[in-house]
Design a protein around this motif. Structure first.
Motif, PDB file in Angstrom:
ATOM      1  N   TYR A   1       1.037  -1.227  -0.064  1.00  0.00           N
ATOM      2  CA  TYR A   1       0.023  -0.032  -0.018  1.00  0.00           C
ATOM      3  C   TYR A   1       0.803   1.128  -0.039  1.00  0.00           C
ATOM      4  CZ  TYR A   1      -3.694  -3.441   1.128  1.00  0.00           C
ATOM      5  OH  TYR A   1      -4.230  -4.402   1.058  1.00  0.00           O
ATOM      6  N   ASP A   2       2.013   1.219   0.619  1.00  0.00           N
ATOM      7  CA  ASP A   2       3.060   2.213   0.478  1.00  0.00           C
ATOM      8  C   ASP A   2       3.361   2.639  -1.018  1.00  0.00           C
ATOM      9  OD1 ASP A   2       4.183  -0.176   0.432  1.00  0.00           O
ATOM     10  OD2 ASP A   2       6.148   0.899   0.705  1.00  0.00           O
ATOM     11  N   LYS A   3       3.474   1.673  -1.755  1.00  0.00           N
ATOM     12  CA  LYS A   3       3.989   1.860  -3.213  1.00  0.00           C
ATOM     13  C   LYS A   3       2.561   2.330  -4.082  1.00  0.00           C
ATOM     14  CE  LYS A   3       7.822  -1.061  -3.732  1.00  0.00           C
ATOM     15  NZ  LYS A   3       8.003  -1.295  -2.438  1.00  0.00           N
ATOM     16  N   GLU A   4       1.460   1.954  -3.742  1.00  0.00           N
ATOM     17  CA  GLU A   4       0.241   2.580  -4.140  1.00  0.00           C
ATOM     18  C   GLU A   4      -0.031   3.799  -3.955  1.00  0.00           C
ATOM     19  OE1 GLU A   4      -4.703   1.625  -3.675  1.00  0.00           O
ATOM     20  OE2 GLU A   4      -3.296   0.570  -2.518  1.00  0.00           O
ATOM     21  N   LYS A   5       0.310   4.119  -2.820  1.00  0.00           N
ATOM     22  CA  LYS A   5       0.245   5.836  -2.656  1.00  0.00           C
ATOM     23  C   LYS A   5       1.128   6.423  -2.974  1.00  0.00           C
ATOM     24  CE  LYS A   5      -0.691   6.311   1.871  1.00  0.00           C
ATOM     25  NZ  LYS A   5      -0.775   6.600   3.399  1.00  0.00           N
TER      26      LYS A   5
ATOM     27  N   GLY B   1       9.800 -14.663  -9.809  1.00  0.00           N
ATOM     28  CA  GLY B   1       8.307 -14.563  -9.654  1.00  0.00           C
ATOM     29  C   GLY B   1       7.992 -13.588  -8.738  1.00  0.00           C
ATOM     30  N   PHE B   2       8.959 -13.042  -7.969  1.00  0.00           N
ATOM     31  CA  PHE B   2       8.412 -11.853  -7.053  1.00  0.00           C
ATOM     32  C   PHE B   2       8.548 -10.486  -7.734  1.00  0.00           C
ATOM     33  CE2 PHE B   2       9.847  -8.489  -3.962  1.00  0.00           C
ATOM     34  CZ  PHE B   2       8.861  -8.598  -3.131  1.00  0.00           C
ATOM     35  N   GLU B   3       7.623  -9.723  -7.773  1.00  0.00           N
ATOM     36  CA  GLU B   3       7.561  -8.387  -8.572  1.00  0.00           C
ATOM     37  C   GLU B   3       7.646  -7.313  -7.345  1.00  0.00           C
ATOM     38  OE1 GLU B   3       5.747  -8.423 -12.603  1.00  0.00           O
ATOM     39  OE2 GLU B   3       4.296  -8.644 -10.995  1.00  0.00           O
ATOM     40  N   ASP B   4       8.396  -6.094  -7.671  1.00  0.00           N
ATOM     41  CA  ASP B   4       8.593  -5.046  -6.830  1.00  0.00           C
ATOM     42  C   ASP B   4       9.161  -3.763  -7.634  1.00  0.00           C
ATOM     43  OD1 ASP B   4       8.583  -3.504  -4.580  1.00  0.00           O
ATOM     44  OD2 ASP B   4       9.816  -4.798  -3.288  1.00  0.00           O
ATOM     45  N   TYR B   5       8.928  -2.496  -7.203  1.00  0.00           N
ATOM     46  CA  TYR B   5       9.567  -1.330  -7.723  1.00  0.00           C
ATOM     47  C   TYR B   5      10.741  -0.907  -6.798  1.00  0.00           C
ATOM     48  CZ  TYR B   5       9.932   3.683  -8.845  1.00  0.00           C
ATOM     49  OH  TYR B   5      10.411   4.827  -9.276  1.00  0.00           O
ATOM     50  N   TYR B   6      11.779  -0.488  -7.635  1.00  0.00           N
ATOM     51  CA  TYR B   6      12.912   0.034  -6.933  1.00  0.00           C
ATOM     52  C   TYR B   6      13.707   1.473  -7.547  1.00  0.00           C
ATOM     53  CZ  TYR B   6      13.027  -4.458  -4.743  1.00  0.00           C
ATOM     54  OH  TYR B   6      12.901  -5.747  -3.952  1.00  0.00           O
ATOM     55  N   TYR B   7      13.916   2.260  -6.451  1.00  0.00           N
ATOM     56  CA  TYR B   7      14.630   3.383  -6.978  1.00  0.00           C
ATOM     57  C   TYR B   7      16.047   3.245  -6.877  1.00  0.00           C
ATOM     58  CZ  TYR B   7      16.760   8.074  -6.005  1.00  0.00           C
ATOM     59  OH  TYR B   7      17.393   9.075  -6.014  1.00  0.00           O
ATOM     60  N   GLY B   8      16.782   3.492  -8.110  1.00  0.00           N
ATOM     61  CA  GLY B   8      18.090   3.484  -8.436  1.00  0.00           C
ATOM     62  C   GLY B   8      18.491   2.421  -9.651  1.00  0.00           C
TER      63      GLY B   8
ATOM     64  N   HIS C   1      10.596  -0.254   1.036  1.00  0.00           N
ATOM     65  CA  HIS C   1      11.771  -1.202   0.326  1.00  0.00           C
ATOM     66  C   HIS C   1      12.764  -0.024  -0.271  1.00  0.00           C
ATOM     67  CE1 HIS C   1       8.943  -4.738  -0.236  1.00  0.00           C
ATOM     68  NE2 HIS C   1       9.325  -4.724   0.773  1.00  0.00           N
ATOM     69  N   ASN C   2      12.595   1.370  -0.215  1.00  0.00           N
ATOM     70  CA  ASN C   2      13.582   2.224  -0.785  1.00  0.00           C
ATOM     71  C   ASN C   2      13.778   3.537   0.214  1.00  0.00           C
ATOM     72  OD1 ASN C   2      13.913   1.203  -3.972  1.00  0.00           O
ATOM     73  ND2 ASN C   2      11.624   1.142  -3.218  1.00  0.00           N
TER      74      ASN C   2
END
Length: 416
Positions: free
Chosen positions: A32-36, A53-60, A306-307
């Protein structure tokens, strides 16, 4: 498990999806932190990374595969663990862990403040701004810092043998403003502070040591007349009157203008400079006469769970805005000199940061939203053909996470 993933050399897969699709994806994953965060993004696309299989968003920046991550170590510390990685100078060697309990406590305190304000990440900060809560947030954050400064002043005032307050910290940590605010609090606690600028004790220009490129190294400890500084400070400690020097940066020479000072029982010196925590600077002064303070802008805000936001990014943006406003320097010039500034910090400040009486975190949870308005125009002015453009582009992308906020509510005595 980490070693198994590294041995398998699994590639990090990247795909680009629409921002609305990213919002829905993170909602499904309960991130929900990324959704926001993405509700406030103005870009139409988002890069999503996946690993087995694991998805995420990363800065950098991301490595191509897990095989590149074989140099690391894990260290149990306090209520969690530390992930130790190599530095740039030696990318195949993990440096041994050296506990830094005072730094850890200061970061913990700042995280408690962020949680108390209910602003753990950029999405929550953007919510507060869009809901009209920015003025209250500024006032509460500034009040928390003022209370901390008052607590430090009270601690100093209780110790009558403290005559020298030694303040140091990295570039753009707010040392000068902090010194002024601490001096006001010391007066409120019955002490009489006097500022001493270590820069006024520079050796004459032609005696300044030079670096490996043949340029004057003004950040060297030996660019300071240590003997004269210690002679003057010792005389003041012993109740003698001293004519304090003034360094003329145009002529490169020290001058005397009958600035006499003699310390009484309640007088105390506030000494701020890059070498303030290094006992070699004040070798003649007893340790019990000194109260050491390390100040730094230790960013407590996260982009998401995560960032993290690198502390150096916050200080660099502060420095660019300050240089442009007070020195007429371009963002390109500030970016170009930043590696040299960082090397000076590594050599002259960070090795002494744990040998202090207290630490002060000058980071303000709202500051990047305010600085955004000032930083973006000068970053857009960086020449696209220059080597500094890549860094300017990265910072512009970083600032795009934030909703801008006006600076009118920021108090005139704010460290910002």
């Amino acid at each position: 498990k980490m070693q198994e993933l590294i041995a398998a050399d699994i590639p990090f897969a990247k795909r680009s999806i629409g921002t609305d699709d990213a919002i829905e994806l993170f909602r499904q994953y309960r991130m929900y932190d990324k959704e926001k965060l993405f509700r406030y993004r103005r870009v139409s696309k988002a890069n999503i990374y996946s690993l087995d299989g694991f998805e995420d968003y990363y800065y950098g920046y991301m490595p191509p595969s897990t095989g590149m991550l074989k140099y690391f170590d894990l260290e149990i510390y306090e209520d969690g663990f530390l992930l130790l990685l190599p530095g740039r100078k030696n990318p195949t060697k993990v440096c041994p862990f050296v506990p830094q309990p005072k730094l850890f406590y200061t970061l913990e305190e700042s995280n408690r403040w962020a949680n108390m304000l209910d602003i753990p990440n950029v999405g929550a900060l953007n919510d507060a701004i869009s809901q009209g809560k920015m003025n209250e947030l500024i006032l509460v954050q500034e009040a928390l810092q003022e209370k901390k400064i008052s607590d430090i002043a009270q601690s100093i005032a209780k110790e009558s043998d403290k005559k020298f307050i030694m303040i140091a910290g990295p570039s753009s940590s707010g040392k000068t403003t902090f010194s002024h605010r601490l001096s006001i609090q010391l007066k409120a606690h019955g002490r009489k502070p006097h500022p001493i600028a270590i820069d006024n004790y520079f050796v004459e220009r032609e005696k300044t040591p030079k670096d490996e490129h043949g340029n004057y190294n003004f950040e060297s400890l030996y660019a300071i007349d240590l003997e004269q500084f210690n002679e003057d400070m010792t005389k003041l400690m012993n109740g003698q009157e001293v004519d304090l020097p003034y360094f003329n940066f145009i002529s490169g020479k020290r001058e005397y203008k009958e600035s006499y000072l003699k310390l009484g029982p309640e007088d105390i010196l506030v000494i701020e400079g890059i070498h303030g925590l290094n006992d070699e600077l004040s070798y003649s002064l007893p340790r019990e006469s000194k109260y050491k303070i390390y100040i730094s802008a230790l960013t407590q805000l996260n982009i998401d769970e995560h960032n993290r936001i690198p502390t150096t990014d916050g200080r660099l943006i502060r420095r660019m805005v300050r240089d442009a406003r007070t020195r007429g320097a371009s963002a390109q010039a500030t970016i170009a000199m930043w590696p040299s500034v960082r090397r000076g910090e590594e050599e002259n400040i960070f090795p002494f940061q744990e040998d202090v009486d207290t630490m002060f975190n000058s980071a303000l949870i709202y500051e990047l939203s305010v600085l955004k308005q000032y930083a973006e125009p000068i970053l857009f002015g960086v020449d696209r053909n220059s080597k500094e453009y890549v860094e300017a582009k990265r910072l512009l992308k970083f600032l795009d996470y934030f909703i801008g906020a006006p600076s009118e509510a920021v108090p005139s005595n704010s460290i910002l």
